[in-house]
Motif scaffolding. Structure first.
Motif, PDB file in Angstrom:
ATOM      1  N   LEU A 181      -4.066 -26.775   0.452  1.00 22.30           N
ATOM      2  CA  LEU A 181      -3.080 -26.177   1.350  1.00 22.30           C
ATOM      3  C   LEU A 181      -2.387 -25.080   0.551  1.00 22.30           C
ATOM      4  N   ALA A 182      -2.519 -23.826   1.009  1.00 24.84           N
ATOM      5  CA  ALA A 182      -1.952 -22.693   0.274  1.00 24.84           C
ATOM      6  C   ALA A 182      -1.180 -21.805   1.238  1.00 24.84           C
ATOM      7  N   GLY A 183      -0.167 -21.123   0.699  1.00 24.88           N
ATOM      8  CA  GLY A 183       0.617 -20.194   1.505  1.00 24.88           C
ATOM      9  C   GLY A 183       2.098 -20.456   1.359  1.00 24.88           C
ATOM     10  N   PRO A 184       2.918 -19.456   1.669  1.00 29.29           N
ATOM     11  CA  PRO A 184       4.371 -19.636   1.572  1.00 29.29           C
ATOM     12  C   PRO A 184       4.863 -20.686   2.554  1.00 29.29           C
ATOM     13  N   ASP A 185       5.804 -21.488   2.109  1.00 29.47           N
ATOM     14  CA  ASP A 185       6.319 -22.593   2.929  1.00 29.47           C
ATOM     15  C   ASP A 185       7.492 -22.095   3.763  1.00 29.47           C
TER      16      ASP A 185
ATOM     17  N   HIS B 186       4.865 -13.104  -0.344  1.00 29.50           N
ATOM     18  CA  HIS B 186       4.234 -12.618   0.893  1.00 29.50           C
ATOM     19  C   HIS B 186       4.649 -13.454   2.106  1.00 29.50           C
ATOM     20  N   ASP B 187       5.960 -13.736   2.219  1.00 36.23           N
ATOM     21  CA  ASP B 187       6.449 -14.595   3.293  1.00 36.23           C
ATOM     22  C   ASP B 187       6.208 -14.009   4.680  1.00 36.23           C
ATOM     23  N   PHE B 188       6.214 -12.682   4.794  1.00 33.85           N
ATOM     24  CA  PHE B 188       6.078 -12.080   6.115  1.00 33.85           C
ATOM     25  C   PHE B 188       4.627 -12.008   6.565  1.00 33.85           C
ATOM     26  N   GLY B 189       3.701 -12.203   5.657  1.00 37.46           N
ATOM     27  CA  GLY B 189       2.306 -12.384   6.043  1.00 37.46           C
ATOM     28  C   GLY B 189       1.642 -11.176   6.656  1.00 37.46           C
ATOM     29  N   GLY B 190       1.044 -11.391   7.835  1.00 40.30           N
ATOM     30  CA  GLY B 190       0.125 -10.456   8.454  1.00 40.30           C
ATOM     31  C   GLY B 190       0.565  -9.017   8.564  1.00 40.30           C
ATOM     32  N   PRO B 191       1.727  -8.706   9.197  1.00 39.54           N
ATOM     33  CA  PRO B 191       2.093  -7.298   9.360  1.00 39.54           C
ATOM     34  C   PRO B 191       2.157  -6.520   8.054  1.00 39.54           C
ATOM     35  N   THR B 192       2.728  -7.122   7.015  1.00 38.41           N
ATOM     36  CA  THR B 192       2.802  -6.426   5.733  1.00 38.41           C
ATOM     37  C   THR B 192       1.415  -6.246   5.134  1.00 38.41           C
ATOM     38  N   ARG B 193       0.573  -7.266   5.237  1.00 34.37           N
ATOM     39  CA  ARG B 193      -0.791  -7.152   4.718  1.00 34.37           C
ATOM     40  C   ARG B 193      -1.568  -6.074   5.466  1.00 34.37           C
TER      41      ARG B 193
END
Length: 413
Positions: free
Chosen positions: A233-237, A14-21
């Protein structure tokens, strides 16, 4: 109603985050109403075949081609996607493009506009005036034109509407409609078990714009009062910063209290939210963070900056704490003090109930889809009432297969 949602990228992490979600949430909400919503995007980072379904939503993913690597997500495309665009769009009642300056969504929007298909654009705070030469060239080559030819342009805030209109040709932007982000309602998280160490969570892309260093810099302030506290700390780097953040924690003498767990799928995100006590996102630019909404959807109090698009709603509801933030300064103590306030049992319980209620009342996906379907119906009526294009494509600028170059854009989270 058949709706085609077009977004730039989907990856396993889920590297692109918000828009895709956001696109996935809207598709799922539309399908719950009986509409046929499908998401089209590039896929990258998958082993073997690209998935045909993501979180219960049918998807058409095309392998990403990195044609301009220096532009990162703005420099990827798929000739196969663009070649098949007209066929996909002919069977759609509405084409909904999550627009940015790139080689995916902008060409797809141009194709839809030239075909005369009902076209809705959603900018996620990514289209604003810029002095960057490549981005300004993109605006001239097609972005301004498509902002005027669309049937609706969606914005999160009045500020976003103003900035997008400033990019469009003067007086030529399509009708603007406000559409907030929405999330699926969730059950309230359980209260922390007695004796469990408090957990403070950051769950978003690890990149400079999200200010993860303010999250880390807050640790000494919190640990001085709660030495047993744990930070996740979570999320794609995507900014290659995770190691730097862990090194910063060690330099502050608090490395033992933080864990980087990497990118999580949606189920993993919800699990982390339910087992945390405070959510922190110190970003100074988020227009309307989905991760903050998801946190509040389970009743997790939040710490956000006053410049966040959700700040007024969080403050009015009492769903968390707001902090001032200087992008060039160390804001750790401010963030730490806000976290300490929310770790007080009474304050945490009150903010938890307020956060959960805020999402139920104002940001449920059902309410958002109600608004969106109204926009779709208006767009289709307008298109039905105007003359059909005289040929396969209406006249316009360079065109969907023309010289559309990418410009740097930062996706909203």
């Amino acid at each position: 109603m058949k709706v085609l949602h077009v977004v730039t990228l989907h990856t396993p992490t889920h590297d692109f985050g918000g828009p895709t979600r956001v696109a996935l949430n809207l598709c799922r909400g539309l399908r719950a109403r009986g509409d046929k919503a499908v998401l089209v995007a590039l896929g990258d980072g998958f082993e073997g075949e690209l998935p045909r379904e993501v979180d219960g939503v049918p998807v058409r993913l095309f392998q990403a081609r990195h044609v301009l690597p220096r532009f990162e997500v703005s420099g990827i495309t798929s000739p196969a996607m663009l070649a098949g665009a007209r066929r996909m769009m002919r069977s759609a009642d509405v084409v909904h493009v999550h627009l940015m300056r790139d080689l995916v969504t902008l060409p797809m929007a141009l194709i839809a506009a030239r075909m005369g298909r009902p076209l809705v654009l959603q900018t996620h705070g990514m289209i604003d005036p810029t002095e960057k030469r490549v981005a300004r060239a993109v605006d001239v080559l097609g972005l301004r034109w498509v902002l005027g030819k669309a049937d609706a342009v969606l914005h999160l805030t009045a500020k976003e509407r103003e900035l997008t209109a400033a990019v469009a040709e003067p007086g030529r932007m399509a009708p603007a409609h406000r559409l907030v982000n929405g999330v699926e309602p969730q059950s309230m998280r359980a209260a922390a078990a007695p004796g469990r160490p408090p957990t403070v969570l950051y769950c978003a892309r690890v990149q400079e714009g999200k200010r993860p260093r303010d999250f880390i810099a807050a640790m000494p302030t919190v640990l001085a009062k709660h030495p047993e506290a744990r930070f996740v700390l979570a999320g794609p780097d995507t900014g290659a910063l995770a190691d730097d953040m862990l090194a910063l924690a060690r330099s502050l003498g608090v490395g033992h209290a933080v864990e980087y767990v990497g990118a999580l799928d949606h189920a993993g995100v919800l699990e982390r939210l339910r087992t945390s006590d405070v959510y922190v996102l110190p970003s100074v630019k988020d227009a309307f963070s989905v991760s903050v909404l998801e946190s509040m959807s389970v009743g997790l109090p939040v710490v956000v900056t006053r410049t966040s698009g959700l700040a007024p709603d969080v403050a009015a509801a009492g769903a968390g704490r707001l902090v001032d933030s200087d992008p060039g300064a160390d804001n750790g103590e401010r963030v730490g003090q806000a976290v300490l306030e929310l770790l007080e049992p009474a304050a945490n319980a009150a903010a938890s109930e307020a956060a959960w209620r805020l999402v139920q009342d104002s940001f449920s996906i059902e309410a958002v889809v109600d608004t969106l379907r109204g926009v779709y119906e208006q767009a289709t009526r307008v298109v039905s009432a105007r003359p059909s294009p005289s040929g396969p494509d209406a006249a316009g600028p360079a065109g969907p297969a023309g010289p559309v170059a990418p410009g740097p854009s930062t996706p909203a989270s």
